[in-house]
Design an enzyme around this catalytic site. Structure first.
Site, short mmCIF file in Angstrom:
data_model
loop_
_atom_site.label_atom_id
_atom_site.label_comp_id
_atom_site.label_asym_id
_atom_site.label_seq_id
_atom_site.Cartn_x
_atom_site.Cartn_y
_atom_site.Cartn_z
N LYS A 119 -12.45 0.17 4.94
CA LYS A 119 -11.55 1.57 5.06
C LYS A 119 -12.68 2.69 4.89
O LYS A 119 -13.86 2.68 4.09
CB LYS A 119 -11.01 1.43 3.59
CG LYS A 119 -10.32 2.54 3.41
CD LYS A 119 -11.15 3.51 2.30
CE LYS A 119 -10.40 4.84 2.07
NZ LYS A 119 -11.31 5.98 1.13
N SER A 120 -12.42 3.71 5.75
CA SER A 120 -13.05 4.90 5.62
C SER A 120 -12.06 6.10 5.99
O SER A 120 -11.38 6.09 6.89
CB SER A 120 -14.51 5.04 6.34
OG SER A 120 -14.98 6.19 6.10
N ARG A 166 -18.43 8.03 8.86
CA ARG A 166 -18.53 6.67 8.37
C ARG A 166 -17.65 5.93 9.26
O ARG A 166 -17.87 4.80 9.81
CB ARG A 166 -18.14 6.60 7.07
CG ARG A 166 -19.43 6.94 6.15
CD ARG A 166 -19.13 6.41 4.53
NE ARG A 166 -18.27 7.32 4.12
CZ ARG A 166 -18.38 8.44 3.41
NH1 ARG A 166 -19.65 9.03 3.60
NH2 ARG A 166 -17.68 9.28 2.85
N LEU A 217 -17.32 -4.14 2.96
CA LEU A 217 -18.59 -3.42 2.16
C LEU A 217 -18.76 -3.67 0.86
O LEU A 217 -19.54 -2.73 0.23
CB LEU A 217 -18.58 -1.92 2.87
CG LEU A 217 -18.76 -1.72 4.25
CD1 LEU A 217 -18.23 -0.30 4.63
CD2 LEU A 217 -19.84 -2.22 5.16
N ASN A 254 -18.97 2.88 11.11
CA ASN A 254 -18.46 1.31 11.05
C ASN A 254 -18.23 0.80 12.37
O ASN A 254 -18.10 -0.74 12.37
CB ASN A 254 -17.40 1.41 10.13
CG ASN A 254 -17.94 1.84 8.55
OD1 ASN A 254 -19.09 1.87 8.42
ND2 ASN A 254 -16.84 2.17 7.68
N ILE A 287 -12.57 -5.17 8.15
CA ILE A 287 -11.55 -3.97 8.09
C ILE A 287 -12.02 -3.25 6.93
O ILE A 287 -11.39 -2.80 6.07
CB ILE A 287 -10.11 -4.57 7.91
CG1 ILE A 287 -10.05 -5.36 6.55
CG2 ILE A 287 -9.50 -5.39 9.20
CD1 ILE A 287 -8.50 -5.92 6.10
N TYR A 328 0.94 -1.32 0.06
CA TYR A 328 -0.12 0.16 -0.05
C TYR A 328 0.73 1.06 -0.18
O TYR A 328 0.34 2.44 -0.12
CB TYR A 328 -1.14 0.00 1.12
CG TYR A 328 -1.78 -1.25 1.28
CD1 TYR A 328 -2.17 -2.19 0.28
CD2 TYR A 328 -2.62 -1.31 2.48
CE1 TYR A 328 -2.84 -3.30 0.44
CE2 TYR A 328 -3.36 -2.54 2.79
CZ TYR A 328 -3.46 -3.42 1.51
OH TYR A 328 -4.49 -4.33 1.81
P1 NAP Z 1 -14.54 -1.54 1.67
O1 NAP Z 1 -13.78 -1.16 3.01
O2 NAP Z 1 -15.54 -2.43 1.57
O3 NAP Z 1 -15.03 -0.02 1.06
C1 NAP Z 1 -14.42 0.99 1.31
C2 NAP Z 1 -15.22 2.11 0.30
O4 NAP Z 1 -16.56 2.23 0.97
C3 NAP Z 1 -14.54 3.41 0.51
O5 NAP Z 1 -14.91 3.82 -0.73
C4 NAP Z 1 -15.26 4.21 1.61
O6 NAP Z 1 -15.34 5.58 1.33
C5 NAP Z 1 -16.68 3.52 1.58
N1 NAP Z 1 -17.30 3.42 2.78
C6 NAP Z 1 -16.95 3.15 3.84
N2 NAP Z 1 -17.81 3.03 5.10
C7 NAP Z 1 -18.88 3.15 4.35
C8 NAP Z 1 -20.39 2.98 4.85
N3 NAP Z 1 -20.28 2.67 6.02
N4 NAP Z 1 -21.28 3.34 3.83
C9 NAP Z 1 -21.01 3.46 2.61
N5 NAP Z 1 -19.63 3.41 2.22
C10 NAP Z 1 -18.59 3.39 3.12
O7 NAP Z 1 -13.27 -1.70 0.72
P2 NAP Z 1 -11.71 -2.02 0.58
O8 NAP Z 1 -11.16 -0.61 0.82
O9 NAP Z 1 -11.24 -2.61 -0.59
O10 NAP Z 1 -11.30 -3.11 1.72
C11 NAP Z 1 -10.99 -2.55 3.04
C12 NAP Z 1 -9.77 -2.89 3.49
O11 NAP Z 1 -9.12 -4.21 3.02
C13 NAP Z 1 -8.43 -2.03 2.53
O12 NAP Z 1 -8.51 -0.67 2.92
C14 NAP Z 1 -7.29 -2.51 2.88
O13 NAP Z 1 -6.62 -2.32 4.16
C15 NAP Z 1 -7.92 -4.37 3.13
N6 NAP Z 1 -7.67 -4.93 1.69
C16 NAP Z 1 -6.88 -6.23 1.79
C17 NAP Z 1 -6.86 -6.86 0.55
C18 NAP Z 1 -5.75 -8.08 0.35
O14 NAP Z 1 -5.28 -8.37 -0.60
N7 NAP Z 1 -5.34 -8.71 1.60
C19 NAP Z 1 -7.27 -6.50 -0.53
C20 NAP Z 1 -8.14 -5.21 -0.63
C21 NAP Z 1 -8.24 -4.64 0.56
P3 NAP Z 1 -15.26 6.88 2.58
O15 NAP Z 1 -13.71 6.52 2.64
O16 NAP Z 1 -15.23 8.08 1.62
O17 NAP Z 1 -15.95 6.31 3.59
#
Ligand code: NAP
Length: 280
Positions: A236-237, A242, A195, A246, A234, A56
């Site tokens: 991300k926000s 939010r 999410l 969360n 986990i 990252y």
């Molecule tokens: P996520 O957490 O499902 O979704 C994040 C998105 O949703 C952001 O655009 C965020 O915007 C928005 N959001 C956050 N809370 C919300 C809510 N309550 N209602 C509506 N929208 C909301 O997806 P992700 O970022 O892909 O996954 C989370 C974490 O997983 C990553 O940050 C990373 O640390 C980890 N990850 C790991 C791998 C791996 O290979 N191990 C791969 C991908 C991700 P705002 O910021 O504007 O709130």
């Protein structure tokens, strides 16, 4: 489960004496000041679990956010992950040194093999080296990410039981076979993209119905479904409101019928990326 608050535990037991908070802050794709600000803000909002990775390119910024928050390092559960170039005995040790330096911490709570990279064929060696770091106390626990059952079986054949696997799980990508394997083998699941990156299922009646009933947002219902199903999540926000919503999912519970209705949103589709093909 080691502690309770409201109607549900807020942590799971990852290893003897190691508790992992069920909700952590995802930090991808934030970097630099955005990541530092989000981490410091999240800690101020009550988060005690942070998820980052070498890939990252934000470990320095995450470490800075922890320091800026003013909290003791010991209060935080910190996870990071390493890339495939370190899949060797010496490599993992070097990856640990590099990550702890970038994060500004002497130890890690959880260190993960980010992707198995089966074509490289060295994830078993990497896991052995990780276990050594855990035995030496440099990391409190070890684990893997994006490992399919076939990869987890290879670890088991080498006498290695991964305590945790971080994989992509959301209501439409529930990966039934993967989760069944975790259950049968005592592997804790951490859901990434929990999410679905604000996926379309957030407006499904199975989600909006309970949201209305409990006065919660769709995101809170989906995260409640994750943790009530026994998973760490986990989200991300970068957004203050939010982030708080969360984390605020421990004061109510979904019924068995409501959980089943969300389970029924599963499309059977696999994760975005196939870990037999993709990895870094
Ligand atoms: P996520 O957490 O499902 O979704 C994040 C998105 O949703 C952001 O655009 C965020 O915007 C928005 N959001 C956050 N809370 C919300 C809510 N309550 N209602 C509506 N929208 C909301 O997806 P992700 O970022 O892909 O996954 C989370 C974490 O997983 C990553 O940050 C990373 O640390 C980890 N990850 C790991 C791998 C791996 O290979 N191990 C791969 C991908 C991700 P705002 O910021 O504007 O709130």
């Amino acid at each position: 489960m080691t502690s309770s608050h409201g109607t549900a535990s807020t942590t799971a037991e990852l290893a003897p004496g190691v508790s992992i908070p069920l909700i952590g802050l995802g930090t991808w794709p934030m970097t630099g000041e955005e990541a530092t600000d989000a981490v410091a803000r999240a800690i101020g909002n009550g988060y005690r679990h942070l998820d980052t990775a070498e890939n990252y390119a934000n470990e320095e910024a995450v470490g800075e956010g922890i320091r800026r928050s003013g909290i003791d390092r010991g209060e935080i559960f910190l996870t990071t992950k390493f890339n495939k170039e370190w899949h060797s005995r010496d490599g993992v040790r070097q990856a640990f040194g590099n990550a702890s330096k970038r994060l500004g911490t002497e130890y890690l709570d959880l260190f993960l093999i980010h992707w198995p990279n089966p074509s490289q064929g060295r994830f078993v060696e990497a896991a052995e080296a990780l276990k050594e770091l855990a035995d030496e106390g440099l990391i409190r626990s070890w684990g893997v990410s994006n490992f399919k059952p076939v990869h987890l079986r290879k670890l088991e054949e080498a006498g290695l039981a991964a305590p945790i696997n971080q994989v992509q799980i959301d209501p439409e990508h529930a990966q039934a076979e993967q989760l069944a394997f975790h259950r049968e083998h005592g592997i804790l699941t951490a859901a990434y993209s929990p999410l679905g990156r604000n996926g379309g299922f957030m407006s499904a009646p199975a989600v909006t119905g309970p949201a209305q009933q409990y006065g919660k947002t769709p995101g809170q219902i989906v995260l409640r479904w994750q943790v009530q199903s026994g998973r760490v999540a986990i989200p991300k926000s970068a957004n203050d409101a939010r982030q708080r919503e969360n984390l605020d999912i421990f004061g109510f519970a979904l019924t068995a019928g409501q959980l089943a209705a969300i389970d029924a949103l599963d499309t059977g589709a696999g994760p975005r990326l196939d870990s037999d093909e993709f990895g870094h």
